[in-house]
Enzyme design. Structure first.
Site, PDB file in Angstrom:
ATOM      1  N   HIS A 136      19.057  97.870  30.513  1.00 35.51           N
ATOM      2  CA  HIS A 136      18.712  98.578  31.784  1.00 35.51           C
ATOM      3  C   HIS A 136      17.113  98.606  31.733  1.00 35.51           C
ATOM      4  O   HIS A 136      16.577  99.170  32.678  1.00 35.51           O
ATOM      5  CB  HIS A 136      18.952 100.186  31.389  1.00 35.51           C
TER       6      HIS A 136
ATOM      7  N   ASP B  19      18.002  97.180  36.983  1.00 37.36           N
ATOM      8  CA  ASP B  19      18.813  98.483  37.683  1.00 37.36           C
ATOM      9  C   ASP B  19      20.013  98.346  37.836  1.00 37.36           C
ATOM     10  O   ASP B  19      20.763  97.376  38.110  1.00 37.36           O
ATOM     11  CB  ASP B  19      17.902  98.639  38.926  1.00 37.36           C
TER      12      ASP B  19
END
Length: 500
Positions: A471, A475
């Site tokens: 992450h 996204d």
């Protein structure tokens, strides 16, 4: 002259190797290029050839030892003009600095580099302390950080408080950066076995390095008389009664202990080889990345039909066409559209690297454990070429004949856990890659489909796809779009040929 035979750099991310077998004995005469020992890294098992000929005087490591890159494996007396030289001079394979010509890399840094583990990784030893401090911002050990966390060994008669330096000047040379503990591998292993946090042990080695004896001393020290580190008067503060929940690294998990009366009902084997490398690599991956995942469901009707149509043509060319080439091709085309999923974080420079190439790792289950050979430039290859390379690399993996170059530089990985019957799983991303996709079993399920403009319930061959991603780089929305595009390609797999 006497020369050291050292462990060479086998791949950019390899920092150590495990000795599996010696192929020569002390006193043997070896020739240049002759295999002398077998080494396993987290990448591959290889036979190391001698870079020069000579007589093996002393083997410096034993089977099962873990040796850092550039660590000494053996001392060899080099043969010159057919005669074993007797000059007792040690010659390095690469030029080494003299005492009168110091280099930027200090002796302490060289020693630290030689003792680091796979879990710490190269980023843990950056020469810039500010980078290390930023990486572990917000974490400390027992309320101390930087130089305040280091103390010298107390006198044996009566331990005395030692003043800690409140400055980080010279941190890269004399003290570990925040988030690091200098300790020899045997001390780390012993601390884990005893259930002791290595951060709590006072080191007696050079620059505060923790040795095995320090761990034993810490374990046997009375709980009522702990050794304390006293800060200067202007910085003194009460020591916390217990370890804070925000301390880094976190305490080790409880050590396994055999239940009383069950000592004869256990079988123990050393954590070695591929299993050890996999264990350390996956633990490092979870510690140094922000992993999460997304899941989609694939209707395999069109995929199964196209594969059945192409199987006969593939067999005529001597190729076994499985489902995996379709998934590799779909992933490679989608990675071109979503470069973040194909990116890496260069922690040394603080830059995100976007690649204009797609090298896909494919997880292979072998008797020795999980290995991941790499197929290069997948987006530029056809299905039959991919199928042929998949078969060749899988066979090499199972026969333990992969070369280091065949297990390096993956930008993304596809894991076919469905081949062993798994309905769904969540794989672990292995940095520096930013993602991994797992494919699962094809199972007939009742689903709602549209036929002639109406919703009907039909029996379809369905499969779950899981994308795990870092992450920090990807996204959640892009990850979801990535997996949706893979589904779009595979539900009408003729699109793979068009490259849309």
């Amino acid at each position: 002259m006497m020369r050291d035979l050292t462990l060479p750099t086998l791949a950019e991310s390899v920092v150590e190797g495990e000795i599996l077998a010696w192929l020569v004995e002390e006193g043997d005469i070896i020739e240049e290029g002759q295999p002398v020992l077998e080494v396993m890294t987290d990448k591959v098992t290889v036979e190391l050839p001698a870079p020069f000929g000579g007589k093996v005087i002393k083997r410096m490591v034993s089977v099962g030892d873990i040796v850092p890159v550039h660590g000494v494996l053996a001392q060899v007396e080099e043969i010159l003009d057919g005669v074993v030289a007797s000059k007792p001079e040690t010659t390095q394979l690469a030029p080494s600095p003299t005492p009168d010509a110091p280099t930027q890399e200090s002796e302490a840094e060289i020693e630290l580099d030689a003792e680091r583990s796979i879990i710490e990784g190269s980023a843990a030893h950056q020469s810039d302390p500010n980078k290390a401090k930023a990486a572990f911002a917000g974490f400390s050990r027992g309320g101390k950080s930087g130089a305040a966390a280091v103390a010298t060994k107390p006198a044996p008669a009566a331990p005395q408080p030692v003043a800690a330096q409140p400055t980080t000047k010279g941190l890269s040379e004399t003290t570990p950066a925040p988030g690091q503990v200098r300790a020899v591998p045997s001390a780390r292993r012993l601390a884990r076995e005893l259930g002791i946090s290595i951060a709590e042990v006072l080191g007696s080695g050079p620059n505060g390095r923790v040795r095995s004896g320090d761990v034993h001393a810490h374990a046997s020290a009375p709980a009522s008389a702990p050794v304390q580190v006293q800060a200067p008067a202007q910085m003194q503060a009460p020591l916390p009664a217990k370890t804070s929940s925000t301390d880094w690294p976190p305490p080790a998990p409880p050590v396994y202990r055999t239940p009383a009366g069950y000592e004869n009902r256990e079988t123990r084997t050393p954590l070695r080889g591929v299993r050890r490398a996999t264990s350390q690599g996956l633990l490092a991956a979870t510690l140094h990345s922000a992993q999460t995942h997304t899941i989609e469901e694939l209707d395999c009707t069109g995929l199964m039909a196209l594969r059945d149509e192409l199987k006969a043509d593939a067999q005529k060319q001597g190729v076994k066409l499985s489902y995996l080439p379709f998934f590799l091709k779909a992933a490679s085309l989608t990675l071109r559209e979503f470069p973040a999923v194909n990116s890496s974080l260069d922690t040394a420079s603080g830059e995100v690297v976007y690649k204009d190439f797609v090298h896909l790792g494919m997880a292979v289950n072998t008797e020795g454990g999980l290995v991941v050979p790499v197929i290069r430039d997948v987006d530029r290859k056809g299905l039959l070429t991919l199928a042929r390379e998949i078969s060749e690399l899988a066979e090499k993996a199972r026969s333990n004949t992969l070369k280091p170059a065949e297990m390096s530089d993956a930008t993304f990985t596809v894991s076919n856990i469905g081949s062993v019957g798994s309905m769904m799983g969540v794989p672990i991303v292995s940095p520096p890659a930013a993602g991994i996709m797992s494919v699962h079993s094809i199972v007939k399920r009742a689903v709602v489909v549209e036929e002639n403009g109406a919703d009907v319930i039909a029996i379809r061959p369905m499969m779950y796809l899981t994308l795990s991603f870092d992450h920090r780089l990807v996204d959640g929305a892009d990850a979801a779009r990535f997996l949706k595009k893979v589904l779009w390609l595979l539900e009408k797999p003729s699109r793979l040929v068009l490259g849309d």
